[in-house]
Design an enzyme around this catalytic site. Structure first.
Site, PDB file in Angstrom:
ATOM      1  N   LEU A  48       5.630   2.835   2.925  1.00  4.78           N
ATOM      2  CA  LEU A  48       5.698   1.244   2.870  1.00  4.78           C
ATOM      3  C   LEU A  48       7.250   1.007   2.937  1.00  4.78           C
ATOM      4  CD1 LEU A  48       3.145   0.709   0.049  1.00  4.78           C
ATOM      5  CD2 LEU A  48       2.692   0.590   2.469  1.00  4.78           C
ATOM      6  N   ASP A  49       7.464   0.085   3.616  1.00  7.94           N
ATOM      7  CA  ASP A  49       8.858  -0.730   3.579  1.00  7.94           C
ATOM      8  C   ASP A  49       8.995  -1.621   2.323  1.00  7.94           C
ATOM      9  OD1 ASP A  49      11.319  -1.667   4.515  1.00  7.94           O
ATOM     10  OD2 ASP A  49      10.582  -3.681   4.898  1.00  7.94           O
ATOM     11  N   LEU A  50      10.104  -1.762   1.808  1.00  9.84           N
ATOM     12  CA  LEU A  50      10.343  -2.680   0.563  1.00  9.84           C
ATOM     13  C   LEU A  50      10.519  -3.832   0.825  1.00  9.84           C
ATOM     14  CD1 LEU A  50      10.473  -2.711  -2.614  1.00  9.84           C
ATOM     15  CD2 LEU A  50      12.976  -2.518  -2.237  1.00  9.84           C
TER      16      LEU A  50
END
Length: 227
Positions: A7-9
């Site tokens: 997951l990207d932030l």
């Protein structure tokens, strides 16, 4: 069956645009610049170009972080210490967090069923501050920040380094989830992963096409149940 979620932030879990605007406004005022709308728009244009150069491997991270402020003040005809401005901005950015709608609950639910890993191109100290403030560390098995990894998304080498550090990793059981086509989706494709584009504004994808598309992280669990 999917087991691993990368997951990207920023603008996937946390609202970066809101945090950025607040941090920039505080920083600019500290350096004698009123954060008018046209000033913020100019900064965004310059900043976007600099990060694109990083993704292409044309610029280093330090050149991007300081250079965007140097270019901004040059265009505004102001003499300001760009390095000092950058440090103040990163401090202001690191001390707060704002979840996107439904994202906090989604991360908690996904953590119960999948192995979560955070993958970000952000600056290490800034992301550490925001992750700590948001209480997100307990939900991720590992956090991979490009500054620490030595490569940036979408470089395949970045993902290879991440994969090496994930016990039992199997790319066919993984998904890359993020909001950036040029960083997250292109990076996932380069690494041989299935990709999920977080696209709340329903922007056109252009030449970079994800395998799946959702409006927000709250829709990810339902998508995974269908795979």
């Amino acid at each position: 069956m999917i087991e691993f979620l990368l997951l990207d932030l920023d603008d996937t879990i946390l609202d970066f645009h809101k945090a950025e605007r607040i941090a920039l406004s505080k920083t600019f005022r500290d350096f004698g610049l009123e954060p008018r709308e046209e000033v913020l728009e100019l900064y965004h244009k310059i900043n976007k170009w600099h990060w694109e150069q990083l993704e292409l491997g044309v610029m280093t991270r330090d050149q991007v972080l300081v250079g965007r402020f140097d270019r901004l003040f040059q265009e505004l005809g102001m003499e300001v210490d760009a390095a000092a401005c950058m440090k103040r901005y990163e401090h202001n950015l690191s001390i707060g967090h704002y979840f996107l709608p439904g994202a906090e609950e989604a991360v908690k639910k996904l953590h119960e069923k999948y192995r979560l890993f955070l993958v970000s191109n952000g600056t290490a100290t800034v992301q550490h501050g925001r992750l700590t403030s948001a209480g997100l560390y307990p939900y991720f098995e590992q956090v991979f920040i490009s500054q620490n990894i030595g490569y940036n998304k979408p470089d395949k080498a970045y993902f290879d380094r991440c994969f090496e550090r994930i016990p039992g990793f199997a790319p066919e059981k993984a998904l890359m989830v993020g909001d950036s086509l040029t960083s997250d989706i292109k990076g996932g494709i380069n690494a041989g992963l299935k990709t999920v584009w977080v696209n709340p504004a329903h922007k056109p994808c252009g030449d970079i096409r994800s395998d799946y598309e959702i409006e927000g992280l709250s829709q990810l669990e339902a998508l995974l149940e269908e795979l």
